[in-house]
Structure formats: C-alpha cells, structure tokens
Design a protein around this motif. Structure first.
Motif, mmCIF file in Angstrom:
data_model
loop_
_atom_site.group_PDB
_atom_site.id
_atom_site.type_symbol
_atom_site.label_atom_id
_atom_site.label_comp_id
_atom_site.label_asym_id
_atom_site.label_seq_id
_atom_site.Cartn_x
_atom_site.Cartn_y
_atom_site.Cartn_z
ATOM 1 N N GLN A 91 -30.994 8.772 26.519
ATOM 2 C CA GLN A 91 -30.317 7.491 26.605
ATOM 3 C C GLN A 91 -30.363 6.715 25.301
ATOM 4 O O GLN A 91 -29.614 5.751 25.094
ATOM 5 N N ASN A 92 -31.226 7.162 24.394
ATOM 6 C CA ASN A 92 -31.308 6.513 23.078
ATOM 7 C C ASN A 92 -30.534 7.277 22.008
ATOM 8 O O ASN A 92 -30.728 7.038 20.811
ATOM 9 N N SER A 93 -29.709 8.210 22.441
ATOM 10 C CA SER A 93 -28.865 9.019 21.550
ATOM 11 C C SER A 93 -29.667 9.981 20.686
ATOM 12 O O SER A 93 -29.182 10.470 19.656
ATOM 13 N N ASN A 94 -30.913 10.273 21.092
ATOM 14 C CA ASN A 94 -31.707 11.283 20.379
ATOM 15 C C ASN A 94 -31.359 12.666 20.899
ATOM 16 O O ASN A 94 -31.217 12.869 22.110
#
Length: 462
Positions: A91-94
């Motif tokens: 969800q943090n684009s990692n």
C-alpha cells in the motif's frame, strides 16, 4: 488559369469523390485493426491479472506469490516473445515481488489509474500497456498487482499498416485518375463527334447530321435533339430561300410590266385617251404590287412564333356577317347567292384581328373563284366541345392532286387556265400560318369544277 478539359474535369471530380471514399475506408480499416490489436492485448492483460490474483497467499498484512516457479515461464523471464511484466507492490508503493524480465527496472504505479483501468505508459523507453489491480484483505487495500505487456509488436504492426496505407493512397488515386480519364474519354467520344459534325455545318451545308450513339443515354438524347434542331433550321432556311426567290419573282413581274408600259408611253406623243388608258393600267399594276407587298409583310410578320396574341371574346356570327357585307359589291356584280346558317349565337376566345384576317381571306377566295350566278354558303354548328365553321362555294374547285400544295407560298392551282382571276398565291399561306398561331384546325375539300369547302374547327366559349 487554364480551364481543364471536360474529360479531365470528369476525371478530377471522380478522383475527388473517390479520394474521400478511400480515405474513409482506409481510416475505418486502420481503426478496426487498431481496435482489434488493442482488444487482444487488453484481453491478455486481464487474463494475466485474473490468473495471478488467484495465486496470491496472504501472510498477516503482507502477501506473496504461491508458485514462485511462475516467474520461470518464458513470458515472465525474457523480453523476446510476448513479454508479460508482473509486479506486486504494497500500500506504500514498495515493490514486494516482480517478474525476472523487469531486471533492474520497475513498473511505475500511477495513482490516477489505480482502479482496474488499462492505460498506455512507458517502461524505460519502451511503450507498454498496463493495468493496476488493487489487492484487498477483507475491505482494506494492502497492495496492488501491476501487469503490463509490451506494445512493441502492436506498434510495429500499426506502423506497417499506416505506412502501407499512406503509400498506397496516392498511388491508387493516380492510377484511378488515369483510368477515369480513359473511361471518360471513351464515354464522351460522341461529344467529339458532335463537335466535328458541327464544325462542318454551315448555312450552305445543313444536310450533315450527328451519328446517334448506340446507347440510348443522355448523349443519345442530346444528339437526337441537335439533329432535330438542324432539321428545323434546314427547313426554315430552305423556306426562306424559296420565299425570297418567289417574292423576287412576283415583285419583278408587275415592275417589269409597269416599266415596259411607261417606256412604250414615252416613245412618241400620244392622245389623251391613250395616256389615260396606260396610266390606269399602271395604277392597277401598282395596286396589285402594293397588295402583294402588304401580303408579304403580313406573312413575314406572322412567321415569328412569339407573335403576341390579344385574346378576347369574339362574336362569330357578327364577324362572318360583317365580312360578307364588306364584299357586297363583288357579290352583286357576280350575282352570287349567299346563305348563312347559324343555329345560335357562337362566341370564341381568340385574337379578333388575326381571326378576322383568316375569315376575310377565306370569304375573299370563295367569292373570287365562284362562277357567275354561283352560291356561297356559310354554316356554323357545334360538334361536341368544338365549333365547326364551313365556308362552301360553287366555284371552279381545286384538282385533287393540288390540294396538298395550296398552302404553299405563291402557289396557285391552274392559274394559267384562269388569267382573269388575279391573285398572289399568299392568301392561304397566311390563313394556314394564322390558324397554327390561333390553335385552329383547318381542312379543305374540293373537286375540280364542283366548288370548295373550307372547315375550321375551334373551341367554343360557354
């Protein structure tokens, strides 16, 4: 600017229309191919998304691919044939996992297209088509699966098609122009024939006619119309030549007689009686010449089809009676018995002046050619919707073989047999012409030595 020929104008107009049509067809073909190719790519991306979404295992708030050997498939491991790029992010684009064929690169997450939208983007410098599918755990998004496919093959196919269409477009138009020009040249070949034939037609050569095309199309109608026009022109010219020849002959005769008489008169002194006799003879010839000129002018005037008619209501009974009264002196001198039969009052919508000329000429002829103590009968009767006027005399009559010629200008049947009857041969020509203008049917029946009947058919005014 120089005008294009008719053939080139036809070809040009055809090419302009065809160019628009081909452009629309090519545009539709390109659009269909593009839509078909992109639909195929979209279907593949959607299918890959569904397949990989079902192979995800959740661990706490994280997830990973159950079958790691999936990355070993050729489409995920190489860039050679139909590469499919897969990437998992939280969800943090990692980045959590990605397919081996991405190597050091990563797919870019686009927040504006985060909801299962398929869009075009770039991977390094290569065009790709990408979808971002959210991964839910219960109702919470814990990450995304990003799937992309290369558009290199799609772009190559579309570029090839576009190049083919762009190159073929002008080539097709050029070929079609020459084909259309050739076909137009063959189609308008009769026009060239019309031009050639028209160039050899002069006032002295009006017998040439345009060959009619085999196909009964517009050019056939045009050629036929021109031929009909030439027929009318030839008839008019021949009639004018004949009229001029006859008129000059008829005018020359009284002039020659007058000149001869005057020359004889001045050769030597003469007494009063001789001068009076010769002068009276010349006056008679001048009157005859004057009457002839009046008749010629009248005939020439009514040769014009556009003669303006002054239509009014004419009382036929009175018109016939007035005309007969005008010739009372002739009737009395020849002791002619005149009878009239009018069953009722008859009225006609016509030009009073022109119609009076018709009646005057017919009554004059009937009296002129009637024998001494002869008869003249005038009858008016209704036959259906028409009025029939009959003028019958008991004169010298007309031989059957001359009936078809009596309306010709200057024609007089057996005039040498009756030198005492003077005339110009124009009366019936004028009558025929005026009847045509007034829309009146005229018929003449006659027998030699038995008299003549003239029948006029016209419409009655109720």
């Amino acid at each position: 600017m120089q005008q294009l020929s008719f053939k080139n104008r036809i070809a040009f107009n055809y090419i302009v229309t065809t160019a628009l049509l081909i452009f629309v067809v090519f545009f539709i073909i390109f659009s269909i191919v593009k839509f078909s190719v992109y639909s195929h790519v979209n279907n593949d991306i959607t299918s890959e998304a569904e397949k990989h979404f079902n192979e995800i295992e959740f661990v706490g708030n994280s997830f990973h691919l159950i079958h790691e050997q999936e990355w070993m498939e050729r489409e995920h491991n190489t860039l050679d044939v139909n590469p499919v790029f897969i990437q998992f992010i939280d969800q943090n684009s990692n980045v959590i996992e990605k397919s081996p064929n991405l190597k050091q690169s990563t797919l870019t997450f686009d927040k504006e297209n985060a909801d299962n939208k398929i869009f075009d983007t770039k991977l390094v410098d290569n065009a790709i088509r990408q979808i971002q599918v959210p991964i839910y755990k219960k109702t919470k998004i814990i990450g995304y699966i990003i799937i992309a496919m290369s558009l290199e093959d799609v772009t190559r196919v579309l570029d090839n098609i576009f190049e083919v269409l762009i190159i073929s477009y002008p080539v097709i138009l050029i070929l079609l122009f020459f084909i259309a020009r050739f076909i137009a040249g063959r189609s308008i070949k009769p026009i060239s024939t019309i031009i050639t034939t028209s160039n050899i037609i002069t006032k002295d050569n009006l017998r040439s006619r345009i060959p009619l095309p085999q196909n009964r199309d517009e050019l056939f109608i045009l050629s036929q119309t021109i031929n009909n026009l030439l027929d009318r022109i030839e008839t008019a010219v021949e009639r004018e030549k004949q009229f001029t020849s006859d008129a000059s002959h008829e005018l020359r005769t009284p002039l020659t007689v007058i000149k001869g008489t005057l020359e004889v008169l001045i050769r030597k002194p003469r007494n009063h009686a001789e001068y009076e006799e010769k002068i009276n003879f010349c006056v008679t010839e001048v009157n005859r010449l004057n009457h002839l000129v009046d008749q010629l002018l009248l005939l020439a005037r009514f040769e014009n089809q556009k003669q303006t008619l002054k239509t009014e209501k004419v009382y036929l009974n009175a018109l016939f009676l007035d005309t007969i009264a005008r010739y009372s002196t002739v009737i009395q001198s020849k002791n002619i018995s005149v009878s009239t039969e009018f069953l009722k009052d008859y009225y006609l919508e016509t030009d009073n002046y022109l119609f009076s000329i018709v009646i005057n000429n017919l009554i004059s002829n009937a009296l002129k050619y009637s024998n001494q103590n002869g008869n003249l009968a005038v009858t008016i009767k209704s036959i259906g919707s028409k009025i029939e006027c009959q003028i019958t005399d008991s004169g010298i009559g007309i031989p059957a073989e001359d009936l078809e010629k009596i309306f010709n200008q200057f024609y007089r049947s057996k005039s040498s047999n009756h030198p005492e009857i003077k005339g110009t041969g124009l009366g019936l020509s004028i009558v025929k012409r005026l009847c045509s203008l007034l829309n009146i049917d005229i018929a003449i029946t006659s027998q030699a030595h038995s008299g003549t009947t003239v029948i006029l058919s016209l419409y009655e005014v109720k």
